[in-house]
Design a protein around this motif. Structure first.
Motif, PDB file in Angstrom:
ATOM      1  N   VAL A  70       0.697  -1.276   0.017  1.00 44.87           N
ATOM      2  CA  VAL A  70       0.094  -0.030  -0.039  1.00 44.87           C
ATOM      3  C   VAL A  70       0.726   1.131  -0.039  1.00 44.87           C
ATOM      4  O   VAL A  70       0.689   2.182  -0.630  1.00 44.87           O
ATOM      5  CB  VAL A  70      -0.956  -0.063   1.413  1.00 44.87           C
ATOM      6  N   ILE A  71       1.917   1.361   0.917  1.00 44.06           N
ATOM      7  CA  ILE A  71       2.702   2.450   0.786  1.00 44.06           C
ATOM      8  C   ILE A  71       3.768   2.638  -0.504  1.00 44.06           C
ATOM      9  O   ILE A  71       3.424   3.776  -1.013  1.00 44.06           O
ATOM     10  CB  ILE A  71       3.863   2.153   2.003  1.00 44.06           C
ATOM     11  N   ARG A  72       4.331   1.419  -0.890  1.00 46.05           N
ATOM     12  CA  ARG A  72       5.015   1.706  -2.079  1.00 46.05           C
ATOM     13  C   ARG A  72       4.286   2.331  -3.273  1.00 46.05           C
ATOM     14  O   ARG A  72       4.735   2.833  -4.243  1.00 46.05           O
ATOM     15  CB  ARG A  72       5.839   0.558  -2.440  1.00 46.05           C
ATOM     16  N   GLU A  73       3.220   1.152  -3.622  1.00 51.17           N
ATOM     17  CA  GLU A  73       2.370   1.367  -4.714  1.00 51.17           C
ATOM     18  C   GLU A  73       1.374   2.110  -4.789  1.00 51.17           C
ATOM     19  O   GLU A  73       0.819   2.494  -6.065  1.00 51.17           O
ATOM     20  CB  GLU A  73       1.902  -0.204  -5.239  1.00 51.17           C
ATOM     21  N   MET A  74       0.817   2.836  -3.749  1.00 48.71           N
ATOM     22  CA  MET A  74      -0.354   3.734  -3.767  1.00 48.71           C
ATOM     23  C   MET A  74      -0.237   4.906  -3.185  1.00 48.71           C
ATOM     24  O   MET A  74      -0.574   5.964  -3.826  1.00 48.71           O
ATOM     25  CB  MET A  74      -1.519   2.935  -2.883  1.00 48.71           C
ATOM     26  N   ARG A  75       0.126   4.820  -2.019  1.00 46.75           N
ATOM     27  CA  ARG A  75       0.329   6.365  -1.156  1.00 46.75           C
ATOM     28  C   ARG A  75       1.571   7.049  -1.522  1.00 46.75           C
ATOM     29  O   ARG A  75       1.437   8.460  -1.663  1.00 46.75           O
ATOM     30  CB  ARG A  75       0.455   5.931   0.396  1.00 46.75           C
ATOM     31  N   VAL A  76       2.736   6.452  -1.958  1.00 45.94           N
ATOM     32  CA  VAL A  76       3.881   7.278  -2.106  1.00 45.94           C
ATOM     33  C   VAL A  76       3.281   8.076  -3.560  1.00 45.94           C
ATOM     34  O   VAL A  76       3.718   8.993  -3.738  1.00 45.94           O
ATOM     35  CB  VAL A  76       5.214   6.553  -2.387  1.00 45.94           C
ATOM     36  N   PRO A  77       3.133   7.156  -4.769  1.00 44.55           N
ATOM     37  CA  PRO A  77       2.683   7.985  -5.949  1.00 44.55           C
ATOM     38  C   PRO A  77       1.514   8.768  -5.419  1.00 44.55           C
ATOM     39  O   PRO A  77       1.494  10.032  -6.330  1.00 44.55           O
ATOM     40  CB  PRO A  77       2.477   6.695  -7.153  1.00 44.55           C
ATOM     41  N   ARG A  78       0.815   8.511  -4.884  1.00 45.29           N
ATOM     42  CA  ARG A  78      -0.474   9.371  -4.674  1.00 45.29           C
ATOM     43  C   ARG A  78       0.160  10.792  -4.174  1.00 45.29           C
ATOM     44  O   ARG A  78      -0.328  11.896  -4.438  1.00 45.29           O
ATOM     45  CB  ARG A  78      -1.376   8.846  -3.702  1.00 45.29           C
ATOM     46  N   THR A  79       0.944  10.680  -3.031  1.00 44.97           N
ATOM     47  CA  THR A  79       1.573  11.968  -2.469  1.00 44.97           C
ATOM     48  C   THR A  79       2.327  12.631  -3.450  1.00 44.97           C
ATOM     49  O   THR A  79       2.203  13.956  -3.637  1.00 44.97           O
ATOM     50  CB  THR A  79       2.552  11.331  -1.332  1.00 44.97           C
ATOM     51  N   LEU A  80       3.265  11.845  -4.360  1.00 47.16           N
ATOM     52  CA  LEU A  80       4.165  12.588  -5.315  1.00 47.16           C
ATOM     53  C   LEU A  80       3.119  13.395  -6.391  1.00 47.16           C
ATOM     54  O   LEU A  80       3.481  14.789  -6.872  1.00 47.16           O
ATOM     55  CB  LEU A  80       5.110  11.661  -6.120  1.00 47.16           C
ATOM     56  N   ILE A  81       2.190  12.793  -6.496  1.00 50.15           N
ATOM     57  CA  ILE A  81       1.265  13.485  -7.825  1.00 50.15           C
ATOM     58  C   ILE A  81       0.823  14.646  -7.024  1.00 50.15           C
ATOM     59  O   ILE A  81       0.434  15.805  -7.882  1.00 50.15           O
ATOM     60  CB  ILE A  81       0.167  12.503  -8.403  1.00 50.15           C
ATOM     61  N   GLY A  82       0.271  14.747  -5.769  1.00 49.84           N
ATOM     62  CA  GLY A  82      -0.404  15.750  -5.341  1.00 49.84           C
ATOM     63  C   GLY A  82       0.643  16.903  -5.030  1.00 49.84           C
ATOM     64  O   GLY A  82       0.305  17.900  -5.159  1.00 49.84           O
ATOM     65  N   LEU A  83       1.823  16.409  -4.631  1.00 53.92           N
ATOM     66  CA  LEU A  83       2.920  17.647  -4.614  1.00 53.92           C
ATOM     67  C   LEU A  83       3.165  18.350  -5.975  1.00 53.92           C
ATOM     68  O   LEU A  83       3.082  19.608  -6.153  1.00 53.92           O
ATOM     69  CB  LEU A  83       4.265  16.816  -4.464  1.00 53.92           C
ATOM     70  N   PHE A  84       3.234  17.799  -7.120  1.00 49.78           N
ATOM     71  CA  PHE A  84       3.613  18.276  -8.271  1.00 49.78           C
ATOM     72  C   PHE A  84       2.405  19.105  -8.990  1.00 49.78           C
ATOM     73  O   PHE A  84       2.420  20.247  -9.525  1.00 49.78           O
ATOM     74  CB  PHE A  84       4.218  17.260  -9.275  1.00 49.78           C
ATOM     75  N   ALA A  85       1.335  18.100  -8.988  1.00 45.62           N
ATOM     76  CA  ALA A  85      -0.059  18.832  -9.446  1.00 45.62           C
ATOM     77  C   ALA A  85      -0.515  20.085  -8.693  1.00 45.62           C
ATOM     78  O   ALA A  85      -0.931  20.972  -9.388  1.00 45.62           O
ATOM     79  CB  ALA A  85      -1.197  17.736  -9.304  1.00 45.62           C
ATOM     80  N   VAL A 215       5.384  13.712 -14.888  1.00 48.07           N
ATOM     81  CA  VAL A 215       6.117  14.505 -14.208  1.00 48.07           C
ATOM     82  C   VAL A 215       7.320  15.204 -15.118  1.00 48.07           C
ATOM     83  O   VAL A 215       7.638  16.544 -14.513  1.00 48.07           O
ATOM     84  CB  VAL A 215       6.779  13.592 -13.177  1.00 48.07           C
ATOM     85  N   PRO A 216       7.629  14.782 -16.176  1.00 49.74           N
ATOM     86  CA  PRO A 216       8.660  15.698 -17.107  1.00 49.74           C
ATOM     87  C   PRO A 216       8.018  16.931 -17.554  1.00 49.74           C
ATOM     88  O   PRO A 216       8.602  18.123 -17.403  1.00 49.74           O
ATOM     89  CB  PRO A 216       8.803  14.788 -18.260  1.00 49.74           C
ATOM     90  N   PHE A 217       6.623  16.869 -18.003  1.00 52.44           N
ATOM     91  CA  PHE A 217       6.180  18.208 -18.361  1.00 52.44           C
ATOM     92  C   PHE A 217       5.909  19.091 -17.064  1.00 52.44           C
ATOM     93  O   PHE A 217       6.007  20.360 -17.181  1.00 52.44           O
ATOM     94  CB  PHE A 217       4.626  17.854 -19.000  1.00 52.44           C
ATOM     95  N   LEU A 218       5.524  18.594 -16.005  1.00 48.80           N
ATOM     96  CA  LEU A 218       5.405  19.371 -14.720  1.00 48.80           C
ATOM     97  C   LEU A 218       6.648  19.927 -14.261  1.00 48.80           C
ATOM     98  O   LEU A 218       6.619  21.181 -13.971  1.00 48.80           O
ATOM     99  CB  LEU A 218       4.676  18.477 -13.587  1.00 48.80           C
ATOM    100  N   VAL A 219       7.603  19.338 -14.210  1.00 45.46           N
ATOM    101  CA  VAL A 219       9.055  19.978 -13.890  1.00 45.46           C
ATOM    102  C   VAL A 219       9.180  21.003 -14.759  1.00 45.46           C
ATOM    103  O   VAL A 219       9.913  22.088 -14.511  1.00 45.46           O
ATOM    104  CB  VAL A 219       9.649  18.800 -13.759  1.00 45.46           C
ATOM    105  N   VAL A 220       9.318  20.692 -16.108  1.00 47.66           N
ATOM    106  CA  VAL A 220       9.600  21.802 -17.062  1.00 47.66           C
ATOM    107  C   VAL A 220       8.845  23.043 -16.709  1.00 47.66           C
ATOM    108  O   VAL A 220       9.237  24.216 -16.655  1.00 47.66           O
ATOM    109  CB  VAL A 220       9.583  21.333 -18.453  1.00 47.66           C
TER     110      VAL A 220
END
Length: 350
Positions: A70-85, A215-220
């Motif tokens: 749950v941590i590796r496959e769900m919550r970490v990517p969910r948190t990262l997407i929330g950060l960048f978006a 994430v590449p588009f978001l970073v740029v």
């Protein structure tokens, strides 16, 4: 320079130096708060996990352990997407408010998110685009078309694109595009079940494939957006003065609108159309750091993902073991804030 002039200059510089130090300290504090919120975003939910489980998930991963998965496959990517978006939507709001001189401008109100969403749904349901790396281009196209359309409609007439006309044009375009999106989705029951959460804005079900493809588009976009502070400060002085100072105003506006289209398109492709956050948070940043857009952009970069992730956490724990989508939570919380902003607009003048 005389000793008296030197002393006077030093006295004048001291408050500015302390002010910069205070602003930098504020950024550090916001970064710490954001880190804490990220930690809770990973640990809180229908399945609570502790620090030992998180540590094992990254140092001694056991695929058979449900909590670690749950941590590796769900919550970490969910948190990262929330950060960048979140950062993308916040900076888009700052840029739109600065370029249009409209304190009520944001990607949701001006129809940019609705345009990206409509084109994504069209690409998925009509043209069969299934991969994020494919329909993210539909998002860019939709965001760009919506931006151009709103600005063109608002520019009609002798007054040009005034703040009120931009807001009205954005509301009209949003209504049209949202109706198109609903019409496409409602014709397919399977699509309705699949996309109904995504339509309101959601971080649920957004995993690493979605993150890595957006994430590449978001970073740029974020890097370019953070570099627009000086240009936005120039526009804040007025178009005539900005031109007199050597700024190429038309080119600046084109670059900024393209940047907003990229940021909003990628964020919408990642988690759907999320409203209000790009409107309210820039004003909160202005209250904290003042009118300098260079500091506003930096503060908004940290504030917006903090607010987005807090809303996502609230949606997870409020109706556990169920879940409220983050777009719903932000809609409930953002609507009263929007009403206050309109009611006391003198507090939000740019």
């Amino acid at each position: 320079m005389t000793m008296t002039q030197t002393s006077a200059a030093a006295v004048e510089a001291a408050p500015r130096h302390r002010s910069r130090a205070a602003l930098a300290s504020g950024l550090v504090l916001l970064a710490v708060v954001l880190a804490v919120v990220c930690f809770f975003s990973i640990t809180l939910g229908s399945r609570g996990v502790g620090i030992p489980t998180i540590w094992k998930a990254f140092t001694d991963y056991d695929p058979s352990a449900a909590s670690q998965t749950v941590i590796r496959e769900m919550r970490v990517p969910r948190t990262l997407i929330g950060l960048f978006a979140g950062a993308a939507l916040g900076l888009s709001g700052v840029i739109l408010q600065g370029v249009t001189r409209n304190p009520l401008a944001d990607p949701g109100i001006m129809g940019i998110n609705a345009g990206a969403a409509a084109f994504i749904v069209f690409g998925i349901m009509v043209l069969g685009a299934q991969d994020v790396s494919t329909y993210v281009w539909f998002a860019f196209a939709g965001a760009g078309v919506a931006t151009v359309t709103v600005y063109a409609i608002a520019s009609l007439g002798r007054e040009g694109a005034t703040p009120v006309k931009l807001a009205l044009a954005g509301a009209a375009v949003t209504a049209i595009l949202s109706s198109v999106t609903s019409a496409i989705v409602m014709t397919n029951v399977e699509a309705l079940n699949e996309l109904r959460f995504w339509q309101v804005g959601s971080l649920a079900g957004r995993y690493f494939p979605v993150f890595w493809q957006t994430v590449p588009f978001l970073v740029v976009g974020l890097i370019v957006a953070l570099g627009t502070g000086r240009a936005l400060n120039g526009l804040a002085l007025g178009e005539d003065l900005a031109v007199a100072l050597g700024q190429r105003v038309k080119l600046t506006r084109v670059v900024m609108f393209v940047t907003v289209a990229v940021l909003c398109g990628a964020a919408t492709a990642a988690c759907g159309p999320i409203v209000f956050i790009g409107l309210i948070v820039p004003h909160a940043a202005r209250l904290l750091c003042g009118p300098d857009y260079r500091w506003m952009l930096a503060y908004t970069l940290l504030l917006t993902p903090t607010v987005l992730l807090l809303a996502d956490i609230l949606g997870r724990v409020a109706v556990a073991p169920g879940e409220l989508q983050v777009g719903v939570v932000l809609g409930v919380l953002g609507a009263p804030a929007f009403i206050l902003l309109v009611r006391y607009r003198n507090l939000a003048e740019l």
